[in-house]
Design a protein around this motif. Structure first.
Motif, PDB file in Angstrom:
ATOM      1  N   VAL A  29     -38.120  -0.323   4.410  1.00  0.00           N
ATOM      2  CA  VAL A  29     -37.445   0.755   5.128  1.00  0.00           C
ATOM      3  C   VAL A  29     -35.970   0.398   5.254  1.00  0.00           C
ATOM      4  N   GLU A  30     -35.151   1.043   4.480  1.00  0.00           N
ATOM      5  CA  GLU A  30     -33.729   0.700   4.418  1.00  0.00           C
ATOM      6  C   GLU A  30     -32.965   1.889   3.865  1.00  0.00           C
ATOM      7  N   ASP A  31     -31.895   2.289   4.577  1.00  0.00           N
ATOM      8  CA  ASP A  31     -31.134   3.449   4.134  1.00  0.00           C
ATOM      9  C   ASP A  31     -29.984   3.090   3.194  1.00  0.00           C
ATOM     10  N   GLU A  32     -29.568   1.824   3.201  1.00  0.00           N
ATOM     11  CA  GLU A  32     -28.519   1.432   2.243  1.00  0.00           C
ATOM     12  C   GLU A  32     -29.170   1.248   0.886  1.00  0.00           C
ATOM     13  N   ARG A  33     -28.789   2.118  -0.031  1.00  0.00           N
ATOM     14  CA  ARG A  33     -29.471   2.140  -1.333  1.00  0.00           C
ATOM     15  C   ARG A  33     -29.421   0.811  -2.059  1.00  0.00           C
ATOM     16  N   LEU A  51     -38.298  -4.079   7.405  1.00  0.00           N
ATOM     17  CA  LEU A  51     -37.730  -3.007   8.217  1.00  0.00           C
ATOM     18  C   LEU A  51     -36.293  -3.301   8.624  1.00  0.00           C
ATOM     19  N   ASP A  52     -35.381  -2.445   8.196  1.00  0.00           N
ATOM     20  CA  ASP A  52     -33.992  -2.596   8.600  1.00  0.00           C
ATOM     21  C   ASP A  52     -33.830  -2.102  10.041  1.00  0.00           C
ATOM     22  N   VAL A  53     -32.945  -2.781  10.781  1.00  0.00           N
ATOM     23  CA  VAL A  53     -32.740  -2.369  12.170  1.00  0.00           C
ATOM     24  C   VAL A  53     -31.884  -1.104  12.250  1.00  0.00           C
ATOM     25  N   MET A  54     -30.841  -1.059  11.420  1.00  0.00           N
ATOM     26  CA  MET A  54     -29.922   0.070  11.465  1.00  0.00           C
ATOM     27  C   MET A  54     -30.384   1.188  10.536  1.00  0.00           C
ATOM     28  N   LEU A  55     -31.007   2.179  11.133  1.00  0.00           N
ATOM     29  CA  LEU A  55     -31.501   3.306  10.345  1.00  0.00           C
ATOM     30  C   LEU A  55     -31.042   4.595  11.003  1.00  0.00           C
ATOM     31  N   THR A 104     -31.273 -12.269   8.193  1.00  0.00           N
ATOM     32  CA  THR A 104     -29.936 -11.811   8.532  1.00  0.00           C
ATOM     33  C   THR A 104     -29.198 -11.423   7.260  1.00  0.00           C
ATOM     34  N   LYS A 105     -28.592 -10.249   7.286  1.00  0.00           N
ATOM     35  CA  LYS A 105     -27.808  -9.790   6.125  1.00  0.00           C
ATOM     36  C   LYS A 105     -26.475 -10.532   6.088  1.00  0.00           C
ATOM     37  N   PRO A 106     -25.922 -10.881   4.940  1.00  0.00           N
ATOM     38  CA  PRO A 106     -26.568 -10.746   3.624  1.00  0.00           C
ATOM     39  C   PRO A 106     -27.518 -11.910   3.369  1.00  0.00           C
TER      40      PRO A 106
HETATM   41 CA    CA Z   1     -29.324   0.234   7.303  1.00  0.00          CA
END
Ligand code: CA
Length: 242
Positions: free
Chosen positions: A6-10, A51-55, A101-103
């Motif tokens: 689940v991630e909105d950054e392609r 699961l990404d936190v920022m969605l 943690t990204k990246p």
């Molecule tokens: Ca995101």
């Protein structure tokens, strides 16, 4: 294994997907928390959710809380921002199993995913161990044995010492049965580890010592000076010879 990302950054989603597909997993990607919740709660079960936190619309932590509220036990690996310490704490509180943690690098991702995917398999391993143990108990070694006043009945999983019933856990029973049916033979801790915990990678030889201690407390009159379960210094353990 089935994994939902689940991630909105392609770019991130594609990178994560690629890494997991190369490991042989079936990966679904969604950019939306709401859709993720539906997919997990209603679709065929996933083995892991990344699961990404920022969605958008519905944040990752919110999705996670909803999943746990629905009693969905699927392991969740959270993706958080570098400075998102509060997110990590909140994430673990909300029922995340691990975070990255990204990246992050693909190897790190794959390693974390592997560790989380191993958990359900561990339950499977335990189920197999129990099945093996009951097979042994009902198979060749099913005859009750009597040694030094201890009666061990594998078919009934019963242990009596001088006429008194002793409650043992499954592991304690298996250890006792193994040693008592080979009285006088020394088993190394490594050998006991493979025989009692077969296939379980989470234990060390220290676990053997702990189990022996526990078993002594149950069956020995004076656990510090055992009569039955003897330590052979530098080698391992044995049951007192006949
Ligand atoms: Ca995101």
């Amino acid at each position: 294994m089935r994994i939902l990302v689940v991630e909105d950054e392609r770019k991130v989603a594609a990178f994560v997907r690629q890494g997991l597909v190369e490991e042989g997993h079936a990966v679904e990607v969604t950019a939306d928390g709401e859709a993720a919740l539906e997919a997990v709660a209603e679709g065929p079960p996933f083995d892991l959710v990344v699961l990404d936190v920022m969605l958008p619309r519905r944040g990752g932590l919110d999705v996670l809380r909803s999943l746990r509220a629905l009693r969905v036990q699927t392991p969740v690996l959270l993706l958080t921002a570098r400075d998102g310490v509060a997110d990590k704490v909140a994430g673990l509180d909300a029922g995340a199993d691990d975070y990255l943690t990204k990246p992050f690098g693909v190897r790190e991702l794959v390693a974390r995913a592997r560790a989380l995917l191993r958990r359900p398999r561990r339950a499977a391993v335990e189920a197999r161990l129990t099945a093996d143990a009951s097979f042994e108990a009902n198979g060749e070694g099913a005859q009750p044995i009597r040694i030094h006043g201890i009666e061990i009945d594998p078919a009934r999983r019963r242990v009596r010492i001088e006429g008194r019933d002793v409650e043992l856990t499954d592991q304690e029973f298996r250890l006792l049965h193994l040693l008592a049916t080979h009285a006088g033979i020394v088993f190394s801790r490594e050998a006991l580890l493979t025989k009692i915990w077969r296939g379980d990678t989470y234990v060390t030889v220290r676990s053997v010592d702990t189990l022996v201690k526990r078993l002594r407390r149950r069956i020995e009159t004076d656990p510090a000076n055992p009569r039955f379960l003897l330590t052979v210094w530098g080698v391992g353990y044995k049951f007192a010879d006949v």
